[in-house]
Design an enzyme around this catalytic site. Structure first.
Site, mmCIF file in Angstrom:
data_model
loop_
_atom_site.group_PDB
_atom_site.id
_atom_site.type_symbol
_atom_site.label_atom_id
_atom_site.label_comp_id
_atom_site.label_asym_id
_atom_site.label_seq_id
_atom_site.Cartn_x
_atom_site.Cartn_y
_atom_site.Cartn_z
ATOM 1 C CE LYS A 94 8.293 -4.979 -0.154
ATOM 2 N NZ LYS A 94 9.755 -4.699 -0.036
ATOM 3 N NE ARG A 131 8.692 -9.071 4.487
ATOM 4 C CZ ARG A 131 8.439 -7.793 4.655
ATOM 5 N NH1 ARG A 131 7.298 -7.273 4.282
ATOM 6 N NH2 ARG A 131 9.358 -7.013 5.184
ATOM 7 N NE ARG A 138 13.030 2.278 4.200
ATOM 8 C CZ ARG A 138 12.545 1.062 3.988
ATOM 9 N NH1 ARG A 138 11.670 0.848 3.020
ATOM 10 N NH2 ARG A 138 12.943 0.046 4.720
ATOM 11 N NE ARG A 197 11.383 0.764 8.069
ATOM 12 C CZ ARG A 197 10.878 -0.094 7.171
ATOM 13 N NH1 ARG A 197 10.115 0.359 6.191
ATOM 14 N NH2 ARG A 197 11.134 -1.381 7.255
ATOM 15 N NE ARG A 248 14.487 -4.769 6.906
ATOM 16 C CZ ARG A 248 14.651 -3.521 6.467
ATOM 17 N NH1 ARG A 248 15.687 -2.801 6.856
ATOM 18 N NH2 ARG A 248 13.786 -3.001 5.655
HETATM 19 P P1 ADP Z 1 10.567 -3.392 3.911
HETATM 20 O O1 ADP Z 1 9.592 -2.691 3.025
HETATM 21 O O2 ADP Z 1 11.782 -2.578 4.171
HETATM 22 O O3 ADP Z 1 10.823 -4.801 3.512
HETATM 23 P P2 ADP Z 1 8.370 -3.612 5.764
HETATM 24 O O4 ADP Z 1 7.970 -2.256 6.149
HETATM 25 O O5 ADP Z 1 7.532 -4.331 4.754
HETATM 26 O O6 ADP Z 1 9.901 -3.551 5.329
HETATM 27 O O7 ADP Z 1 8.465 -4.562 7.048
HETATM 28 C C1 ADP Z 1 9.178 -4.163 8.196
HETATM 29 C C2 ADP Z 1 9.155 -5.299 9.206
HETATM 30 O O8 ADP Z 1 7.801 -5.585 9.592
HETATM 31 C C3 ADP Z 1 9.695 -6.629 8.679
HETATM 32 O O9 ADP Z 1 11.105 -6.721 8.770
HETATM 33 C C4 ADP Z 1 8.983 -7.610 9.635
HETATM 34 O O10 ADP Z 1 9.589 -7.626 10.917
HETATM 35 C C5 ADP Z 1 7.604 -6.977 9.785
HETATM 36 N N1 ADP Z 1 6.669 -7.483 8.755
HETATM 37 C C6 ADP Z 1 6.089 -6.773 7.757
HETATM 38 N N2 ADP Z 1 5.294 -7.558 7.011
HETATM 39 C C7 ADP Z 1 5.383 -8.815 7.553
HETATM 40 C C8 ADP Z 1 4.800 -10.075 7.227
HETATM 41 N N3 ADP Z 1 3.987 -10.215 6.184
HETATM 42 N N4 ADP Z 1 5.129 -11.137 8.004
HETATM 43 C C9 ADP Z 1 5.945 -11.017 9.064
HETATM 44 N N5 ADP Z 1 6.536 -9.862 9.405
HETATM 45 C C10 ADP Z 1 6.262 -8.767 8.671
HETATM 46 P P1 ADP Z 2 10.269 -1.076 0.169
HETATM 47 O O1 ADP Z 2 8.857 -0.734 0.585
HETATM 48 O O2 ADP Z 2 10.310 -2.097 -0.937
HETATM 49 O O3 ADP Z 2 11.134 -1.462 1.318
HETATM 50 P P2 ADP Z 2 10.572 1.802 -0.314
HETATM 51 O O4 ADP Z 2 9.433 2.142 -1.216
HETATM 52 O O5 ADP Z 2 10.469 2.188 1.103
HETATM 53 O O6 ADP Z 2 10.929 0.215 -0.464
HETATM 54 O O7 ADP Z 2 11.894 2.429 -0.969
HETATM 55 C C1 ADP Z 2 13.172 2.305 -0.345
HETATM 56 C C2 ADP Z 2 13.972 3.598 -0.571
HETATM 57 O O8 ADP Z 2 14.323 3.694 -1.968
HETATM 58 C C3 ADP Z 2 13.205 4.883 -0.243
HETATM 59 O O9 ADP Z 2 14.107 5.795 0.325
HETATM 60 C C4 ADP Z 2 12.710 5.386 -1.597
HETATM 61 O O10 ADP Z 2 12.617 6.804 -1.622
HETATM 62 C C5 ADP Z 2 13.834 4.903 -2.532
HETATM 63 N N1 ADP Z 2 13.347 4.547 -3.874
HETATM 64 C C6 ADP Z 2 12.171 3.955 -4.209
HETATM 65 N N2 ADP Z 2 12.076 3.781 -5.545
HETATM 66 C C7 ADP Z 2 13.244 4.278 -6.070
HETATM 67 C C8 ADP Z 2 13.772 4.398 -7.406
HETATM 68 N N3 ADP Z 2 13.076 3.960 -8.473
HETATM 69 N N4 ADP Z 2 14.990 4.940 -7.547
HETATM 70 C C9 ADP Z 2 15.694 5.384 -6.471
HETATM 71 N N5 ADP Z 2 15.261 5.309 -5.198
HETATM 72 C C10 ADP Z 2 14.043 4.766 -4.994
#
Ligand code: ADP
Ligand code: ADP
Length: 217
Positions: free
Chosen positions: A13, A88, A127, A160, A171
């Site tokens: 995302k 979420r 990541r 992270r 998660r």
């Molecule tokens: P990822 O992209 O790996 O799913 P995020 O960066 O979006 O993780 O979120 C990291 C953490 O921040 C989540 O596990 C949660 O604790 C918090 N968080 C992010 N967005 C929300 C939301 N919309 N509601 C509640 N908690 C959130």
């Molecule tokens: P999210 O916000 O959904 O948690 P991220 O954008 O942070 O996901 O991506 C998670 C990990 O996967 C990062 O290390 C990113 O570089 C990698 N990644 C993202 N898109 C791709 C893809 N199409 N193929 C392989 N790795 C990817």
């Protein structure tokens, strides 16, 4: 355009949001990024959010919603935005709907990034995030030229705290239980489009952009 990106942790995302938002000239609003900035800045909001984030649980809705309301009220979000990581759960989606209705608008499209759990674990385990500019890298799939250093701004890359194996598993459970019901919520609203999020980053961006163009036509 007012767009939401939804998908499991690690679906890509954040990675896709930066490209899509810049192509559409709208701000990318990532609740995870805003929480992390507050944690590193040591703010009250950050202190409150940290425990939930470290465990891989959602930060309480009232805190998250107030933060999003403030952000969506800023000038740059009036003509459109790309939300990454919000809503979420269904209560957040319902509040967002009401909030936008108060502003006299609504969401145009929800893009669901579809990947399986195994790929998610591979992506999250490798990541790395830039401490200075927030850009996301992957040790194997999208490595920077010099390990540990951001190509974009030369900042330091870090892993992270919540990208540890047991937190990743938790998660994913939280996603299944609380976030995945959004898929049928938005399908019922007629604004959900699924995008295959496997394969190279640029191909996923192309698929997302064609879904957005199909909608805009
Ligand atoms: P990822 O992209 O790996 O799913 P995020 O960066 O979006 O993780 O979120 C990291 C953490 O921040 C989540 O596990 C949660 O604790 C918090 N968080 C992010 N967005 C929300 C939301 N919309 N509601 C509640 N908690 C959130
Ligand atoms: P999210 O916000 O959904 O948690 P991220 O954008 O942070 O996901 O991506 C998670 C990990 O996967 C990062 O290390 C990113 O570089 C990698 N990644 C993202 N898109 C791709 C893809 N199409 N193929 C392989 N790795 C990817």
């Amino acid at each position: 355009m007012r767009v939401v990106l939804v998908g499991p942790p690690g679906a890509g995302k954040g990675t896709q949001a930066q490209f899509i938002a810049s192509r559409l000239s709208i701000p990318k609003i990532s609740t995870g990024d805003i929480f992390r900035a507050n944690v590193s800045g040591g703010t009250e909001l950050g202190k409150l959010a940290k425990g939930y984030m470290d465990r891989g649980d959602l930060v309480p809705d009232e805190v998250t919603v107030a933060m999003v309301r403030d952000r969506l009220s800023e000038d740059d979000a009036q003509e459109g935005f790309l939300l990454d990581g919000f809503p979420r759960n269904v209560p957040q989606a319902e509040i967002l709907k009401k909030m936008l209705a108060e502003f006299g608008t609504g969401l145009d499209l929800v893009l669901e990034l579809v990947v399986d759990d195994e790929e998610v674990v591979r992506r999250l385990a490798g990541r790395r995030t830039c401490r200075s500019c927030g850009k996301v890298w992957h040790v194997d799939f999208d490595p920077p030229a010099v390990p540990g250093v951001c190509d974009a701004c030369k900042g330091e890359l870090f892993q992270r705290d919540d990208d540890r194996e047991e937190t990743i598993r938790h998660r994913l459970e939280v996603y299944q239980e609380q976030t995945s019901p959004l898929i049928s919520f938005y399908a019922d609203e007629g604004i959900l489009v699924g995008v295959d999020a496997t394969g190279p980053v640029e191909e996923v961006t192309q698929r997302a952009m064609s879904a957005l163009r199909r909608f805009a036509d």
